[in-house]
Design an enzyme around this catalytic site. Structure first.
Site, mmCIF file in Angstrom:
data_model
loop_
_atom_site.group_PDB
_atom_site.id
_atom_site.type_symbol
_atom_site.label_atom_id
_atom_site.label_comp_id
_atom_site.label_asym_id
_atom_site.label_seq_id
_atom_site.Cartn_x
_atom_site.Cartn_y
_atom_site.Cartn_z
ATOM 1 N N ASP A 178 76.559 49.527 -48.936
ATOM 2 C CA ASP A 178 76.224 50.262 -47.739
ATOM 3 C C ASP A 178 76.960 51.660 -47.659
ATOM 4 O O ASP A 178 76.708 52.205 -46.664
ATOM 5 C CB ASP A 178 76.278 49.715 -46.490
ATOM 6 C CG ASP A 178 75.695 48.253 -46.532
ATOM 7 O OD1 ASP A 178 74.383 48.049 -46.765
ATOM 8 O OD2 ASP A 178 76.324 47.161 -46.289
ATOM 9 N N LYS A 230 69.090 53.162 -48.431
ATOM 10 C CA LYS A 230 69.552 52.870 -47.060
ATOM 11 C C LYS A 230 69.882 54.089 -45.991
ATOM 12 O O LYS A 230 69.583 54.082 -45.236
ATOM 13 C CB LYS A 230 70.736 52.035 -47.020
ATOM 14 C CG LYS A 230 70.352 50.334 -47.794
ATOM 15 C CD LYS A 230 71.574 49.737 -47.858
ATOM 16 C CE LYS A 230 71.229 48.221 -47.971
ATOM 17 N NZ LYS A 230 72.216 47.156 -48.091
ATOM 18 N N ASP A 289 73.325 45.837 -41.465
ATOM 19 C CA ASP A 289 72.955 45.254 -42.759
ATOM 20 C C ASP A 289 72.701 43.882 -42.686
ATOM 21 O O ASP A 289 73.344 43.353 -41.512
ATOM 22 C CB ASP A 289 73.848 45.389 -43.778
ATOM 23 C CG ASP A 289 73.724 44.721 -45.142
ATOM 24 O OD1 ASP A 289 72.542 44.801 -45.680
ATOM 25 O OD2 ASP A 289 74.693 43.897 -45.461
ATOM 26 N N THR A 340 67.657 45.629 -44.808
ATOM 27 C CA THR A 340 67.948 44.712 -45.579
ATOM 28 C C THR A 340 67.266 44.887 -47.114
ATOM 29 O O THR A 340 65.910 45.361 -47.068
ATOM 30 C CB THR A 340 67.732 42.993 -45.191
ATOM 31 O OG1 THR A 340 67.797 42.319 -46.174
ATOM 32 C CG2 THR A 340 66.048 42.953 -44.726
ATOM 33 N N GLY A 341 67.376 44.237 -48.252
ATOM 34 C CA GLY A 341 66.885 44.430 -49.389
ATOM 35 C C GLY A 341 65.689 42.959 -49.734
ATOM 36 O O GLY A 341 65.298 42.977 -50.536
#
Length: 693
Positions: free
Chosen positions: A587, A564, A390, A536-537
């Site tokens: 996550d 994810k 992440d 990642t967002g």
């Protein structure tokens, strides 16, 4: 249970996570008592302690009785030349009496063990030992009472002595894990100084503490519970809990962990977690759970033990037949060869090979802030081919920091940054904090004012300074001719501009700060042949910049939390054994989907249910540490298995007497000594395991 076979003490339980481990006993639940003990685990520990004491007692009593057995044995008397001194009427009956006590009392764990093993249709180590000592005892007894042959009660006694001391060593070694838990539990103080309503302090036991209580921790004292600092400033030694060797500064608003040691200042802490809620209790539970999780390598060891049992019994029968029937040797000699073969083949070290490494690696990892929740997944970590990180808060710090400074009119970049920081000292925006953090002792600002939605302004050293957005420039007709801005913006960075006395003098670019530790961790992972990826967002420009800075093999941008897990499956679909590293909150689905889920930076929140491994510190290098530990642990297991079983390739034929023509012959005691030596070597080898960062 006084005399349970040692081979049955190896950890074996069913993990409660998402990895199936069928066929194993259900993991016991242990509760933290709040007094530095660990609830039901005390009974578990007492059980093992009793076993250690039992083997120790049997060993010493048998050893004392072995002295007269040796002195009364005809062979030993002949070697020492004391036949005339110690021989007397009825001496062999006395010898038989002492030997009978050693056989029954010293050999009882093995005699009981063969019954339990055969009742379960699972012959093993206890079967081998019991058959060996029974055959030796029955044959020697028959000789004492009239049968022609040799007496080797002395070999029977020394064999039992060696086996007892070997089991004693094994039990003490297996208890090493429990002792590690004891040491963790001992970190907690027995009492706390609770503040009363009138400001005084009262000394109370830990189980009297409740949520919201305030406790005073004086310099050098242990912190009694997890909580938040509400007053005071100090540094706290958390090394025994997190592996962090440098004392951690603590002030108002910071969290502290029960069991850590306060430094030079006094702290007032508001209790947030008590008893089993606390960090230390959770760590103890995780260590216990991991130690009791049956590993696949342990299954391999158990299968090898079954084969060794068959080889020992079959080899013993063949040896007896060849020497007594084919070679025509006397029964005593053939029996001695048979006993030696069965003794030297005992899978004693084999039963110890894996549990010891499991105990050592679990304890080592806990001491270094690397908490293993699922040993199956931990063992799988050595085969990882891809690690997905992440981004925010894992590879990066999760806060803005200055990455670039531009100058447009000849002003030094350092001056551009200092002027911007001066104005931003009055701002509460995260961007402003990032700029201020980049400058040491910025100038003071006067006439501070916020430009709604566009920036801030103020007077610094007699100059009017504005820190504004690109939108402000467009609205007020400022032209941007420097290509550096486009490049920085294209990387997804946030860029603010600095205007001094209505002249555009420079710009400051900010982004989520990449951890220096991330660079080292990724270099190490790639050197290990592992593909490193990022999830990642954030937008694609930011992800591309971070991936480029770190040299990642791949990245996934603009991924929503619920997507994810799909990305993890996508990587697994490439045929790669995959680990996911995240904070354990957003996550969670990805952690559960990955072959190995690693929660990083959990701090005091170690109960991350979806993670297989929890890393206390927010340091990506700990990911490489846990992978190296997994590989080192596996290597130690393989080394131990080879040593425990492999030496039989040489030892069994020699024990059977194939080198007899060259004057090389092992007696049962020598065979037992070799077997026990392998056990000691296995124990020492396991203790040599270290954590490499």
């Amino acid at each position: 249970m006084n005399d349970e076979p040692a081979s049955e003490t190896s950890p074996a339980s069913q993990h409660t996570g998402q990895h199936e481990d069928s066929g194993h006993a259900e993991t016991e639940k242990h509760e933290y008592s709040g007094h530095g003990g660990h609830g039901d685990d005390a009974g578990h520990h007492d059980h093992h302690a009793h076993m250690v004491a039992d083997f120790r007692r049997r060993f010493w009593i048998s050893l004392v009785l072995t002295v007269p057995i040796l002195l009364l044995s005809p062979l030993i008397q002949g070697i020492l030349g004391i036949e005339e001194t110690l021989q007397f009427p009825g001496d062999l009956v006395v010898l038989w009496g002492f030997s009978s006590v050693v056989f029954v009392y010293g050999g009882w764990p093995f005699l009981k063990g063969i019954y339990e093993e055969l009742s379960d249709w699972a012959p093993g180590m206890m079967t081998l030992i019991a058959v060996a000592i029974t055959v030796a005892y029955v044959y020697s007894s028959a000789v004492v009472f009239g049968l022609s042959g040799s007496i080797f009660f002395w070999e029977l006694a020394t064999l039992i002595d060696v086996m007892l001391v070997g089991h004693w060593i094994e039990m003490r070694s297996v208890m090493g894990a429990s002792k590690a838990l004891e040491e963790l539990a001992k970190l907690m103080p027995q009492t706390a100084h609770r503040l009363t309503a009138d400001g005084d302090t009262e000394e109370v036991p830990l189980d009297a503490l409740q949520h919201g209580d305030r406790v005073l921790i004086r310099p050098g004292e242990k912190i009694p519970a997890d909580g938040d600092v509400v007053e005071g400033h100090s540094s706290v030694n958390e090394a025994m809990l997190t592996g962090e060797s440098v004392p951690v500064p603590k002030e108002e608003g910071n969290e502290v962990i029960g069991g850590s040691i306060n430094g030079e200042g006094s702290l007032t802490v508001e209790v947030q977690k008590t008893g089993e809620e606390g960090y230390l209790s959770q760590v103890i539970d995780m260590v216990q759970e991991a130690q009791e999780t049956k590993s696949k390598t342990q299954d391999l060891a158990n299968r090898a033990a079954v084969w060794l049992t068959a080889i020992a019994l079959g080899g013993g029968a063949v040896t007896m037949f060849v020497w007594s029937v084919v070679m025509g040797a006397d029964v005593a000699f053939a029996l001695e060869r048979t006993v030696t073969v069965m003794v030297i083949t005992c899978p004693h070290a084999l039963g110890l090979a894996v549990p010891l490494v499991v105990a050592v690696s679990t304890s080592l990892s806990a001491q270094n802030g690397l908490l293993i929740r699922d040993r199956t997944a931990f063992e799988a970590a050595r085969n990882l081919e891809a690690v997905i990180f992440d981004k925010t808060g894992t590879l990066t710090k999760g806060r803005f920091g200055v990455t670039d400074t531009l100058s447009f009119n000849g002003m030094a970049e350092e001056d551009v940054l200092r002027l911007a920081a001066a104005v931003e000292t009055r701002s509460e925006h995260p961007i402003g904090k990032g700029i201020v953090d980049a400058v040491e002792d910025p100038p003071s600002v006067e006439n501070f004012n916020s430009i709604t939605g566009k920036g801030i302004e103020g007077r610094v050293n007699g100059q009017d300074v504005k820190v504004v957005s690109p939108g402000y420039l467009r609205e007020h007709g400022f032209e941007m001719t420097d290509s550096g801005y486009e490049e920085l913006s294209g990387q997804g960075k946030t860029v603010v501009f600095v205007i001094v006395d209505d002249e555009l003098v420079g710009a400051v670019a900010l982004a989520d700060i990449i951890r220096e530790e991330s660079r080292e961790a990724i270099r190490t992972l790639k050197d290990m042949g592992i593909q490193v990826m990022m999830l990642t967002g954030d937008n694609r420009q930011v992800a591309e910049w971070v991936a480029g800075e770190l040299g990642l093999d791949d990245y996934f941008a603009e991924v929503l939390p619920d997507e994810k897990a799909d990305k993890v499956k996508e990587v697994q679909g490439r045929g790669l054994v995959t680990a996911m590293v995240g904070d354990g909150v957003n996550d969670a689905p990805a952690l559960a989907t990955a072959d190995v889920g690693i929660a990083i930076g959990a701090g005091t929140d170690v109960a991350v249910e979806t993670a297989d491994i929890v890393l206390v510190r927010n340091d990506p290098r700990d990911v490489t540490a846990i992978l190296k530990l997994a590989q080192a642990t596996y290597n130690k297991m393989v080394q131990n298995l080879w040593w425990a079983a492999g030496y039989n390739i040489f030892a069994i034929p020699v024990a059977a007497g194939v080198l007899y023509g060259w004057g090389i012959l092992f007696g049962p005691a020598v065979g037992a000594a070799l077997m026990s030596l392998s056990t000691v070597i296995v124990a020492i080898n396991a203790r040599l395991l270290t954590v490499e960062r």
